[in-house]
Every structure is written in C-alpha cells, then in structure tokens.
Design an enzyme around this catalytic site. Structure first.
Site, short mmCIF file in Angstrom:
data_model
loop_
_atom_site.label_atom_id
_atom_site.label_comp_id
_atom_site.label_asym_id
_atom_site.label_seq_id
_atom_site.Cartn_x
_atom_site.Cartn_y
_atom_site.Cartn_z
CB THR A 101 12.97 47.94 60.94
OG1 THR A 101 13.74 46.90 60.33
CG2 THR A 101 13.85 47.90 62.39
CB SER A 161 10.47 47.11 52.75
OG SER A 161 11.56 47.22 52.91
CB THR A 187 15.86 50.82 55.76
OG1 THR A 187 16.18 49.62 55.92
CG2 THR A 187 15.54 51.71 56.87
CG ASP A 188 15.95 45.81 53.86
OD1 ASP A 188 16.80 46.43 54.02
OD2 ASP A 188 15.74 44.69 54.30
C1 SIN Z 1 12.33 46.08 56.05
O1 SIN Z 1 12.95 46.80 55.06
O2 SIN Z 1 11.11 46.33 56.31
C2 SIN Z 1 13.24 45.59 56.96
C3 SIN Z 1 14.61 46.38 57.34
C4 SIN Z 1 14.39 47.76 57.72
O3 SIN Z 1 13.39 48.26 57.82
O4 SIN Z 1 15.61 48.21 57.93
#
Ligand code: SIN
Length: 317
Positions: free
Chosen positions: A16, A62, A95-96
């Site tokens: 993100t 991710s 984050t995922d």
């Molecule tokens: C991801 O994990 O690539 C998308 C969601 C995020 O980064 O919060």
C-alpha cells in the site's frame, strides 16, 4: 535522525505504501504496488542528503507474497548485509503478510545488522499518507548504532520479527507485539528502546539451501473449530502434503475428529505442528503431548518454521 556514515539500502516489494487511488480521500479503494521505490523515496524531503541506495526486488500486493519473492529478498538481503559500507537495510512491504516475511528473514538470516520492514495502511495518494513517516522512521532504526535483527517499524513503534502480528484491518497503528511487548519507539528520529533487539543464530547453509530448492516443501494450515472433521486432512495427505500446521484451540487442543486424522498423517510421515489460534499467549506443553507444538508462534509463523525445518531435512520420498 542519527546520520550513519554508512549507507542504508532500501529493498522494495510494493504494498500500500506504493499504492495509488483515484481520489485522495479514498483510503481503501486503491491499487497497491504501483509506484516504483525511486518515486516513493523522491517524495520524502526528510531523506534528502542521506546515503540511501534503493532496489526494487518485487512489486506486489503482499497478499500475493510467494516463495520466489522470499527467495529473491533473502538473497538480496544476504548480499547487502555482507557489504562493509552498509549500516542496515529497510524493506518496504505490504502490511498484510509483513509478519510472515519478517519471521522468515529473521529465521534465515538472523542478521547482526538491522533489517527493518516497514509498510503503510494508506496509499501514497492519501490526504494523510502514513508511508513517508514510516519510511523515515525505518531509516532511523536501520541507522541506529547497536541495532540488529529483523524488526518491523510502523506508526512509530518497533516490533520484533518473532512477535509482530497485524492486529487491525484499518487503523494506522495496525501491528502488535502481544504479550512480548514492543522493542521500542521512534520519536523524532531517535530510538527509545524498551527491550533487546531480536537475537538468534542463522542455520548454517540455510540460505544456500533456499537458493537451490525447487519446489519448496508443501505445508498447509488447517484450523480446528466447532464441527471440525478429518476430510480436509485426508485430502491433503492423499495429495502428498509434506507438513501440516494445526491452528489449534486454546492451549493447543484439537477437535477429536480432526486429531485422529492428524495423528494418522503424522504416522504416515507428514510433519505436524500445533499452534494456538488465540491472538495472545502460547501453547504450554504438557507431559504426553503426542503432537509437537509451536510455543508462542502464530499459525502463519509456525508454518514458516515447519517449512524451514523441512528444507533443512527433506522428508524421505
Ligand atoms: C499489501 O499488504 O500489500 C496491501 C495492504 C497493505 O499494505 O496494507
């Protein structure tokens, strides 16, 4: 920020933090992994003049993290950590699955220099994007004398790779270290520690094994829950699975129907590990436990531990 005489290398994987939305007011309707790392860094004036070198290792959301990206990332980390003029690494990530990549890299590299994963909950186009501050904080941690091991930095908080877990689907402060507590905080570019950096020893030869292995061992997670049965496990064993993590209830208990199938799988040579599905706490082993447990590891981290164990000691054909 403490300015290190050595450089910081930023390895980018997307997320993100590199995402864009059509409307700056939209924090959820965006496409992740759209901006290259050079564009992301160029938009952060606080980094001007710092010795930073960037490399785009991948460009993914991710949720789509793969063994190939993990392999590439581990090898690039190994390369840069071996350079005398590098103080530490920053990895930009979604984050995922950040907690999985952090645990994977700590298990494989156990680096004596800091490897700092960072991320964002809002896209780069948001009215108040969190990515730039998180990157600045991550660079500060990677430049901190004495820092070591793989950590995650988000919303001004430093988490160990062993303990970090995404706990919130929307809030900027999305990560927790649970019972273990956080490693510390980043405040105006300075690190305030509350406990030690992650420690450990890399398994000799593991990075080389990773570079060579194809395909990776097949390890799945199955969850024990009300009404859980044996059908999924029987199907996985029939397909030739190598390892099974059971996301177990409470202190590692498994529904009796499922447990019977898991024990049979183990008897057939499938490596089994129980991890608690509780968000906090660990499995406290008891005498007579027939199925090994993963202690404080969450199911996703237990899966990585089992994968790496299978990589080191491949199951007999
Ligand atoms: C991801 O994990 O690539 C998308 C969601 C995020 O980064 O919060």
């Amino acid at each position: 920020m403490q300015v290190s005489p050595k450089k910081i290398v930023v390895l980018a994987t997307g997320g993100t933090l590199a995402g864009i939305a059509a409307d700056p007011g939209d924090n959820i309707g965006y496409r992740a992994a759209q901006l290259g790392i050079d564009q992301v860094l160029a938009a952060i004036p606080a980094l001007d003049g710092l010795a930073i070198q960037a490399e785009q290792v991948a460009q993914i959301d991710s949720k789509d993290m793969s063994f190939e990206v993990w392999r590439a990332l581990a090898l690039r980390c190994g390369h840069w950590l071996g350079q005398d003029d590098v103080a530490g690494l920053v990895i930009t990530h979604g984050t995922d699955t950040l907690e999985e990549t952090a645990f994977f890299l700590q298990s494989v590299l156990a680096p004596a220099k800091p490897v700092v994963l960072t991320a964002a909950m809002r896209p780069a186009t948001a009215l108040l994007a969190d990515g730039p501050q998180n990157i600045v904080d991550a660079v500060a941690v990677a430049s901190t004398p004495g820092a070591s091991g793989v950590v995650a930095v988000c919303a001004g908080v430093i988490h160990s790779a062993f303990d970090v877990a995404k706990q919130h689907s929307y809030r900027l402060d999305a990560f927790t270290s649970g019972d273990a507590g956080v490693i510390g905080y980043v405040e105006e570019g300075r690190v305030r520690l509350s406990r030690d950096w992650p420690a450990g020893t890399a398994q000799p030869g593991l990075l080389d094994a990773l570079a060579a292995v194809a395909p990776w061992p097949w390890v799945e997670i199955v969850t024990s829950h009300a009404g859980a049965g044996r059908a999924v496990i029987d199907a996985l064993v029939a397909q030739g699975i190598d390892g099974l993590v059971v996301a177990a209830t409470g202190n590692g208990t498994v529904h009796q129907e499922m447990e019977m199938a898991v024990r049979e799988a183990q008897a057939c040579g499938v490596k089994v590990l129980r991890a608690t599905r509780c968000a906090q706490g660990r499995i406290l082993a008891q005498p007579g436990d027939g199925l090994p447990d993963a202690g404080a590891l969450s199911p996703v981290k237990a899966r990585i531990a089992l994968l790496l164990e299978l990589l080191r000691t491949p199951a007999p054909a």
